[in-house]
Design a protein around this motif. Structure first.
Motif, PDB file in Angstrom:
ATOM      1  N   GLU A 136      51.486  28.032 -81.483  1.00 16.25           N
ATOM      2  CA  GLU A 136      52.803  27.989 -81.753  1.00 16.25           C
ATOM      3  C   GLU A 136      53.499  28.872 -82.773  1.00 16.25           C
ATOM      4  O   GLU A 136      54.649  29.455 -82.727  1.00 16.25           O
ATOM      5  CB  GLU A 136      53.433  26.733 -81.773  1.00 16.25           C
ATOM      6  CG  GLU A 136      52.861  25.752 -80.631  1.00 16.25           C
ATOM      7  CD  GLU A 136      53.735  25.915 -79.298  1.00 16.25           C
ATOM      8  OE1 GLU A 136      54.775  26.655 -79.442  1.00 16.25           O
ATOM      9  OE2 GLU A 136      53.041  25.510 -78.326  1.00 16.25           O
ATOM     10  N   LEU A 137      52.567  28.918 -83.965  1.00 17.48           N
ATOM     11  CA  LEU A 137      52.889  29.712 -85.128  1.00 17.48           C
ATOM     12  C   LEU A 137      54.405  28.888 -85.522  1.00 17.48           C
ATOM     13  O   LEU A 137      55.428  29.649 -85.938  1.00 17.48           O
ATOM     14  CB  LEU A 137      53.254  31.125 -84.855  1.00 17.48           C
ATOM     15  CG  LEU A 137      52.064  31.924 -84.587  1.00 17.48           C
ATOM     16  CD1 LEU A 137      52.364  33.564 -84.370  1.00 17.48           C
ATOM     17  CD2 LEU A 137      51.079  31.781 -85.773  1.00 17.48           C
ATOM     18  N   ASN A 138      54.511  27.616 -85.449  1.00 19.78           N
ATOM     19  CA  ASN A 138      55.551  26.891 -85.623  1.00 19.78           C
ATOM     20  C   ASN A 138      55.060  25.424 -85.799  1.00 19.78           C
ATOM     21  O   ASN A 138      54.869  24.729 -84.798  1.00 19.78           O
ATOM     22  CB  ASN A 138      56.783  26.938 -84.690  1.00 19.78           C
ATOM     23  CG  ASN A 138      58.010  26.215 -85.084  1.00 19.78           C
ATOM     24  OD1 ASN A 138      58.202  25.105 -85.163  1.00 19.78           O
ATOM     25  ND2 ASN A 138      58.838  27.114 -85.590  1.00 19.78           N
ATOM     26  N   ILE A 139      55.253  24.731 -87.115  1.00 19.99           N
ATOM     27  CA  ILE A 139      54.801  23.552 -87.244  1.00 19.99           C
ATOM     28  C   ILE A 139      55.692  22.571 -86.356  1.00 19.99           C
ATOM     29  O   ILE A 139      54.949  21.518 -85.840  1.00 19.99           O
ATOM     30  CB  ILE A 139      54.838  23.128 -88.819  1.00 19.99           C
ATOM     31  CG1 ILE A 139      53.970  23.797 -89.749  1.00 19.99           C
ATOM     32  CG2 ILE A 139      54.567  21.424 -88.810  1.00 19.99           C
ATOM     33  CD1 ILE A 139      52.477  23.891 -89.309  1.00 19.99           C
ATOM     34  N   THR A 140      56.884  22.649 -86.147  1.00 17.96           N
ATOM     35  CA  THR A 140      57.669  21.622 -85.411  1.00 17.96           C
ATOM     36  C   THR A 140      57.080  21.855 -84.066  1.00 17.96           C
ATOM     37  O   THR A 140      57.087  20.573 -83.337  1.00 17.96           O
ATOM     38  CB  THR A 140      59.304  22.208 -85.437  1.00 17.96           C
ATOM     39  OG1 THR A 140      59.720  22.170 -86.679  1.00 17.96           O
ATOM     40  CG2 THR A 140      60.055  21.133 -84.722  1.00 17.96           C
ATOM     41  N   ARG A 141      56.983  23.063 -83.315  1.00 14.93           N
ATOM     42  CA  ARG A 141      56.520  22.925 -82.212  1.00 14.93           C
ATOM     43  C   ARG A 141      55.278  22.529 -81.867  1.00 14.93           C
ATOM     44  O   ARG A 141      54.766  21.881 -80.764  1.00 14.93           O
ATOM     45  CB  ARG A 141      56.749  24.314 -81.531  1.00 14.93           C
ATOM     46  CG  ARG A 141      58.257  24.907 -81.238  1.00 14.93           C
ATOM     47  CD  ARG A 141      58.247  26.262 -80.401  1.00 14.93           C
ATOM     48  NE  ARG A 141      57.580  27.437 -81.110  1.00 14.93           N
ATOM     49  CZ  ARG A 141      58.081  28.199 -81.882  1.00 14.93           C
ATOM     50  NH1 ARG A 141      59.250  27.980 -82.239  1.00 14.93           N
ATOM     51  NH2 ARG A 141      57.199  29.178 -82.361  1.00 14.93           N
ATOM     52  N   ALA A 142      54.428  22.583 -82.853  1.00 13.79           N
ATOM     53  CA  ALA A 142      52.981  22.333 -82.560  1.00 13.79           C
ATOM     54  C   ALA A 142      52.975  20.663 -82.750  1.00 13.79           C
ATOM     55  O   ALA A 142      52.278  20.057 -81.927  1.00 13.79           O
ATOM     56  CB  ALA A 142      52.116  22.709 -83.964  1.00 13.79           C
ATOM     57  N   ALA A 143      53.950  20.093 -83.478  1.00 12.75           N
ATOM     58  CA  ALA A 143      53.754  18.747 -83.677  1.00 12.75           C
ATOM     59  C   ALA A 143      54.412  17.972 -82.580  1.00 12.75           C
ATOM     60  O   ALA A 143      53.761  16.918 -81.882  1.00 12.75           O
ATOM     61  CB  ALA A 143      54.937  18.204 -84.810  1.00 12.75           C
ATOM     62  N   ALA A 144      55.281  18.685 -81.849  1.00 12.42           N
ATOM     63  CA  ALA A 144      55.799  18.211 -80.390  1.00 12.42           C
ATOM     64  C   ALA A 144      54.890  18.260 -79.343  1.00 12.42           C
ATOM     65  O   ALA A 144      54.747  17.316 -78.826  1.00 12.42           O
ATOM     66  CB  ALA A 144      56.970  18.860 -80.053  1.00 12.42           C
ATOM     67  N   ARG A 145      54.045  19.507 -79.515  1.00 12.54           N
ATOM     68  CA  ARG A 145      53.105  19.453 -78.533  1.00 12.54           C
ATOM     69  C   ARG A 145      51.972  18.549 -78.561  1.00 12.54           C
ATOM     70  O   ARG A 145      51.293  17.990 -77.717  1.00 12.54           O
ATOM     71  CB  ARG A 145      52.447  20.955 -78.635  1.00 12.54           C
ATOM     72  CG  ARG A 145      51.111  21.464 -77.893  1.00 12.54           C
ATOM     73  CD  ARG A 145      50.748  22.600 -78.072  1.00 12.54           C
ATOM     74  NE  ARG A 145      49.421  22.951 -77.737  1.00 12.54           N
ATOM     75  CZ  ARG A 145      48.831  24.222 -77.814  1.00 12.54           C
ATOM     76  NH1 ARG A 145      49.757  25.410 -78.073  1.00 12.54           N
ATOM     77  NH2 ARG A 145      47.448  24.692 -77.529  1.00 12.54           N
ATOM     78  N   LEU A 146      51.619  17.995 -79.903  1.00 14.42           N
ATOM     79  CA  LEU A 146      50.713  17.104 -80.037  1.00 14.42           C
ATOM     80  C   LEU A 146      51.148  15.704 -80.122  1.00 14.42           C
ATOM     81  O   LEU A 146      50.444  14.729 -80.273  1.00 14.42           O
ATOM     82  CB  LEU A 146      49.885  17.355 -81.430  1.00 14.42           C
ATOM     83  CG  LEU A 146      49.273  18.694 -81.621  1.00 14.42           C
ATOM     84  CD1 LEU A 146      48.935  19.196 -82.937  1.00 14.42           C
ATOM     85  CD2 LEU A 146      47.817  18.661 -80.734  1.00 14.42           C
ATOM     86  N   ARG A 147      52.447  15.379 -80.021  1.00 14.10           N
ATOM     87  CA  ARG A 147      53.271  14.224 -80.102  1.00 14.10           C
ATOM     88  C   ARG A 147      52.799  13.529 -81.460  1.00 14.10           C
ATOM     89  O   ARG A 147      52.479  12.439 -81.574  1.00 14.10           O
ATOM     90  CB  ARG A 147      52.954  13.326 -78.988  1.00 14.10           C
ATOM     91  CG  ARG A 147      53.057  14.014 -77.400  1.00 14.10           C
ATOM     92  CD  ARG A 147      52.484  12.974 -76.385  1.00 14.10           C
ATOM     93  NE  ARG A 147      52.891  13.588 -75.191  1.00 14.10           N
ATOM     94  CZ  ARG A 147      52.898  13.030 -74.028  1.00 14.10           C
ATOM     95  NH1 ARG A 147      52.203  11.962 -73.996  1.00 14.10           N
ATOM     96  NH2 ARG A 147      52.970  13.707 -72.951  1.00 14.10           N
ATOM     97  N   LEU A 148      52.834  14.373 -82.598  1.00 12.86           N
ATOM     98  CA  LEU A 148      52.876  13.725 -83.963  1.00 12.86           C
ATOM     99  C   LEU A 148      54.108  14.146 -84.475  1.00 12.86           C
ATOM    100  O   LEU A 148      54.795  15.027 -84.105  1.00 12.86           O
ATOM    101  CB  LEU A 148      51.492  14.540 -84.504  1.00 12.86           C
ATOM    102  CG  LEU A 148      50.138  14.171 -84.014  1.00 12.86           C
ATOM    103  CD1 LEU A 148      49.160  15.069 -84.502  1.00 12.86           C
ATOM    104  CD2 LEU A 148      50.070  12.673 -84.053  1.00 12.86           C
TER     105      LEU A 148
END
Length: 293
Positions: free
Chosen positions: A25-37
């Protein structure tokens, strides 16, 4: 129990999944949403992994995250480890994360559609994403893709490539200019005026011409769109491959056969490291598609 692992704790699968999500994602927010964290949880997990490895995996110094060279190298290892774990739990299923295939222009030429259709038929569980990235290696050295379709020699370290086929070169000239009416051209015909060079993703440089007969002037651009626009506007002519004529038609540009220019190899490249588990199937299918003709 602390949510952030200490330096002495071993790396867990969640660290690898968090890193891979950030790398994709190269984006912490999108990565968090993807991982549900939560975003802080992902940031702490990534930081813990970096401390354990003793290297910086992600460059946070700019507005946009980017993988460091260590991050690019570790991404392939992390992906292989996660794939092996998932395969052990469910050996009957194909990988479900996308296989990212980069290209800078013209993709797989005339074989693009057959490749995408056949892949979907045979490997429906592994999406094949075709991504255009304006970069000499189509994002491969930066870790943005798993493999790349490239044209011409590639000198980037850490890559392995195989030639799949070769393409003839064509001249791209202004549609209402005098060269457009010719049935064929030679390099010397283009050297009398400015030549537009795509220095970022293209394969043509002034070295294509003999030292004594190089273009009178050049105009450099950074991608295929700007290259076409400059030629259509009458700012110069260009040289590309036959696939460009098929996949990038432009009302203001005419493509004319170029008789004396060498052919261009089309390569399938990957990093010289463990990568996406479907890479062997991609290489095999690409060879099969070309062999069909």
């Amino acid at each position: 129990m602390s949510e952030e692992p200490t330096t002495g704790r071993p790396v867990e699968l969640r660290h690898l999944r968090a890193f891979l999500a950030v790398a994709d994602e190269l984006n912490i927010t999108r990565a968090a949403a993807r991982l549900r964290l939560t975003q802080p949880a992902v940031s702490r997990t990534l930081a813990a992994l970096e401390r354990h490895l003793g290297v910086r995996l992600v460059d946070r110094s700019t507005h946009h995250l980017a993988l460091t060279p260590d991050g690019v190298a570790f991404r392939d290892k992390a992906a292989a480890a996660v794939a092996a774990f998932d395969e052990a739990l469910d050996p009957g299923r194909l990988r479900t994360w996308p296989l990212r295939l980069g290209h800078a222009w013209s993709a797989f030429g005339p074989y693009t559609t057959p490749l995408l259709r056949t892949w979907q038929e045979r490997f429906p569980g592994t999406p094949l994403e075709l991504l255009r990235i304006d970069d000499r290696t189509a994002g491969l050295t930066r870790g943005e893709v798993d493999a790349a379709l490239l044209r011409g020699p590639v000198d980037a370290p850490g890559l392995v490539a195989e030639v799949l086929f070769t393409e003839v070169r064509v001249a791209a000239v202004t549609a209402d200019g005098p060269l457009a009416a010719r049935t064929s051209l030679e390099l010397a015909d283009l050297a009398n005026g400015p030549v537009v060079l795509n220095t970022v993703s293209g394969t043509t440089t002034v070295d294509l011409w003999p030292p004594h007969a190089r273009p009178a002037a050049t105009l450099t651009v950074g991608n295929t769109d700007d290259w076409l626009t400059a030629i259509a506007a009458g700012r110069g002519s260009g040289v590309s491959t036959a696939s460009t004529a098929d996949l990038h038609p432009h009302a203001g540009v005419s493509y004319v056969p170029l008789d004396d220019a060498p052919a261009v190899p089309v390569l399938l490249a990957r990093r010289d490291a463990p990568g996406h588990p479907a890479l062997p199937q991609l290489a095999s299918l690409a060879r099969e598609i070309v062999a069909r003709g």
